[in-house]
Design a protein around this motif. Sequence first.
Motif, mmCIF file in Angstrom:
data_model
loop_
_atom_site.group_PDB
_atom_site.id
_atom_site.type_symbol
_atom_site.label_atom_id
_atom_site.label_comp_id
_atom_site.label_asym_id
_atom_site.label_seq_id
_atom_site.Cartn_x
_atom_site.Cartn_y
_atom_site.Cartn_z
ATOM 1 N N ILE A 231 0.694 -1.100 -0.074
ATOM 2 C CA ILE A 231 -0.001 0.090 0.120
ATOM 3 C C ILE A 231 0.978 1.368 -0.071
ATOM 4 C CG2 ILE A 231 -1.797 1.404 1.354
ATOM 5 C CD1 ILE A 231 -2.890 -1.264 2.505
ATOM 6 N N SER A 232 0.678 1.987 -1.173
ATOM 7 C CA SER A 232 1.661 3.123 -1.229
ATOM 8 C C SER A 232 0.953 4.467 -0.542
ATOM 9 C CB SER A 232 2.043 3.391 -2.516
ATOM 10 O OG SER A 232 1.018 3.724 -3.246
ATOM 11 N N GLY A 233 -0.219 4.352 -0.705
ATOM 12 C CA GLY A 233 -1.224 5.386 -0.175
ATOM 13 C C GLY A 233 -2.554 5.298 -0.122
ATOM 14 N N ASN B 190 -10.674 13.803 -6.625
ATOM 15 C CA ASN B 190 -10.059 12.901 -5.634
ATOM 16 C C ASN B 190 -8.940 13.443 -5.238
ATOM 17 O OD1 ASN B 190 -11.695 10.408 -5.605
ATOM 18 N ND2 ASN B 190 -10.635 9.695 -7.854
ATOM 19 N N TYR B 191 -8.547 12.754 -3.888
ATOM 20 C CA TYR B 191 -7.171 13.124 -3.181
ATOM 21 C C TYR B 191 -6.696 12.159 -2.807
ATOM 22 C CZ TYR B 191 -11.045 15.466 -0.814
ATOM 23 O OH TYR B 191 -12.369 15.730 -0.402
ATOM 24 N N TRP B 192 -4.953 12.413 -2.474
ATOM 25 C CA TRP B 192 -4.353 11.260 -2.124
ATOM 26 C C TRP B 192 -3.142 11.396 -1.269
ATOM 27 C CZ3 TRP B 192 1.184 10.866 -2.524
ATOM 28 C CH2 TRP B 192 1.609 9.449 -2.151
ATOM 29 N N VAL B 193 -3.160 10.688 -0.102
ATOM 30 C CA VAL B 193 -1.798 11.132 0.654
ATOM 31 C C VAL B 193 -0.957 9.483 0.969
ATOM 32 C CG1 VAL B 193 -3.157 12.742 1.982
ATOM 33 C CG2 VAL B 193 -3.298 10.430 2.779
ATOM 34 N N PRO B 194 0.245 9.616 1.254
ATOM 35 C CA PRO B 194 0.799 8.520 1.715
ATOM 36 C C PRO B 194 0.302 7.763 2.792
ATOM 37 C CG PRO B 194 2.336 10.335 1.369
ATOM 38 C CD PRO B 194 1.120 10.882 1.403
ATOM 39 N N ALA B 195 0.733 6.497 2.814
ATOM 40 C CA ALA B 195 0.086 5.622 3.676
ATOM 41 C C ALA B 195 0.922 6.071 5.186
ATOM 42 C CB ALA B 195 0.612 4.168 3.528
ATOM 43 N N ASP C 43 4.357 14.274 4.734
ATOM 44 C CA ASP C 43 3.406 15.325 4.634
ATOM 45 C C ASP C 43 3.217 15.982 3.320
ATOM 46 O OD1 ASP C 43 1.292 16.935 5.187
ATOM 47 O OD2 ASP C 43 2.390 18.155 6.827
ATOM 48 N N PHE C 44 2.826 15.261 2.157
ATOM 49 C CA PHE C 44 2.527 15.669 1.030
ATOM 50 C C PHE C 44 1.513 14.964 0.423
ATOM 51 C CE2 PHE C 44 6.216 12.783 1.088
ATOM 52 C CZ PHE C 44 5.800 11.840 0.119
ATOM 53 N N GLY C 45 0.787 15.573 -0.637
ATOM 54 C CA GLY C 45 -0.285 14.700 -1.103
ATOM 55 C C GLY C 45 -0.515 15.311 -2.460
ATOM 56 N N LEU C 46 -1.621 14.770 -3.104
ATOM 57 C CA LEU C 46 -2.100 14.979 -4.601
ATOM 58 C C LEU C 46 -3.507 15.300 -4.717
ATOM 59 C CD1 LEU C 46 -0.118 12.441 -6.721
ATOM 60 C CD2 LEU C 46 0.468 14.816 -6.709
ATOM 61 N N ILE C 47 -4.002 16.191 -5.510
ATOM 62 C CA ILE C 47 -5.376 16.486 -5.721
ATOM 63 C C ILE C 47 -5.471 16.380 -7.431
ATOM 64 C CG2 ILE C 47 -7.336 18.200 -5.986
ATOM 65 C CD1 ILE C 47 -5.860 19.544 -3.465
ATOM 66 N N VAL C 48 -6.539 15.607 -7.567
ATOM 67 C CA VAL C 48 -7.066 15.256 -9.105
ATOM 68 C C VAL C 48 -8.359 15.894 -9.222
ATOM 69 C CG1 VAL C 48 -7.705 13.457 -10.665
ATOM 70 C CG2 VAL C 48 -5.711 12.950 -9.220
ATOM 71 N N MET C 49 -8.461 16.775 -10.307
ATOM 72 C CA MET C 49 -9.746 17.275 -10.740
ATOM 73 C C MET C 49 -10.386 16.361 -11.684
ATOM 74 S SD MET C 49 -8.722 19.931 -9.013
ATOM 75 C CE MET C 49 -10.557 21.103 -9.618
ATOM 76 N N PRO C 50 -11.647 16.942 -11.862
ATOM 77 C CA PRO C 50 -12.613 16.100 -12.648
ATOM 78 C C PRO C 50 -12.264 16.160 -14.114
ATOM 79 C CG PRO C 50 -13.841 17.894 -11.658
ATOM 80 C CD PRO C 50 -12.580 17.966 -11.006
ATOM 81 N N ASN C 51 -11.712 17.263 -14.579
ATOM 82 C CA ASN C 51 -11.078 17.454 -15.818
ATOM 83 C C ASN C 51 -9.803 18.304 -16.003
ATOM 84 O OD1 ASN C 51 -11.992 20.078 -16.194
ATOM 85 N ND2 ASN C 51 -14.169 19.000 -16.226
#
Length: 589
Positions: A55-57, A168-173, A184-192
């Motif tokens: 599990i990476s995140g 969606n959003y993602w954080v490390p495990a 303490d870093f993460g990603l946000i994905v937009m609908p387009n």
Amino acid sequence: MLTRRIYRLPVFVLLLALIIAAGPIAAFGEDTASGPVVWSKHSPAVRPPIDSPGISGYVGTPTGASARAAALRAENASQRAPRSVFPPDERIRVSPAVSAIAFLESINQAETQVFECTGTFIAPDVLLTAAHCLYTEDLGGWASNIWVTPGMDGYDNFYPFGYDLAYNYWVPAAWYESFDELWDFGLIVMPNGNLGYATGWLEIGMLTTQSLLDPNFKPTIIGYPGDKAHGTQWAGQKQAFVDVTNYVLYYDIDTYSGQSGSAVLRADDAVIVGIHAHGGSQLNDANRIDQSLLDALLDGCADMDCEFAYFIEEPIVEPEPTATVPDGAAFDAVWATTDALVAGGGAGYSWFWGPTVNLDTWESYAESPNGARQVRYYDKSRMEITNPDGDSSSIWYVTNGLLTVELVTGRMQTGNSRWEQRPPAQVKVAGDPTNNPGTPTYATFANLATTDGSSNRVSNRTGQPVTQFLAGNGQVASTEDGGVTLAHYRAETGHNIASVFWSWANSANSGLRPDQGVDWLYVLGFPITEPFWIDATIGGTQQRVLVQLFERRALTYNPANPPQFRVEFGNIGLHYQLWRYSESQPRTR
């Protein structure tokens, strides 16, 4: 992999050139320290591995926009007003705002609070930010919604490119499971990609330490600080980083709550080299873009079916050194000054260096030619030549470094004013390397040693008996003095030297050669602790010995030894080599 694309770059670079590179550190959110910065807080030698195999995140999904959340967001904007900042405040207003940098509004699960952050587009539909802007206890877990507004420019131009809700959003495990600040870093994905194609995006760069330590690097942070007018973009810049470690970038750029997640940029080309997430009373810091962080982001995008722009800078390959014979000869000459007599069996003292060379190598040092200096390891210490063009006839042409200081603090010196933070050495200061319970390690002395000139100093207690006993767990108690007193006080570091060590240092039979420059200060440095009795297992038998740490070495006194060998050097060269090179020291985040 996406290619880089950013609009308004000429205006952006012009702005960076105008930023004033000076000013205090502003308070930062809820992670504001009240005392001096603790270097080890965000800068251990390793970023701990993710505990969950495979599990990476974790991916969070918004609950969907609600009328209540929209009203809360509008109320938050209407109530915002600038707050006082103690002068001098030299941040620069960015207007028009940098398009690829977005104002983030995270709504908590109960839809009762708005948490403001900053994000940066790294693809048409992907933003980089801090994990605590996406998932934290303050939010009640995942943010229920996140509004993303790129290039917001205050009340007069709230939505120059529009806005949208995160998809969606993602954080490390490691953040999700334990809120580990190194993750303490993460990603946000937009609908387009509509917003990103309108704004452009920045590129992530995994730069070498040498590049990051460039004195003209001009690290820059642009974001949405909470002490300024709502939705206004501000920038701060300094000439160079204060320090660069394997996983953390330290700087004294002004920041404030609301800038969490801001990209740390190189001014010349706006490449992202870190993610700002933490602040303190003296230094702020960011998680550095290194291989483990980049791999984690790539894994996160794989989980969410996205991609982003990045590049990896190739390290500079240092030329192979050729002047090994003269340097080796200089080491041999220093060794022969004291240890040739020991090797021949005619000395009435123990080894100063050791019987054999354990390692000849080159180690990074900023001020040395090609950024590397030749070193040699013996059991008792390390020899080094920092300036091969210096006066080879001087005893200080070959030095033995402040190994004790590095082992106690964990700050491995890589230049005159550069260090790499690691954990303090969990290596026994004396006795057998294994099966030696109850013996203090170098790390045990951290709260007893004076390594900065001011902490843990004591008064002049010359003439008093040495009765302090140090247990392996760091507890100090009283014990018999063994006939040892405090004989000499050094104001430079604020510590007393034990009589057995001071008598040895001034004895004609010590092996020191003051007429040749090999005096006690050259060999030991100043004392950084008081003398302590300890229990150490030697040859399988527990014995009570006296130990005192000096800047360069540790001295031990074992009353059970023959008189000429009661005072000996600890094996600090071996201990330091183990600490620096052992495979037991993890090397990845």
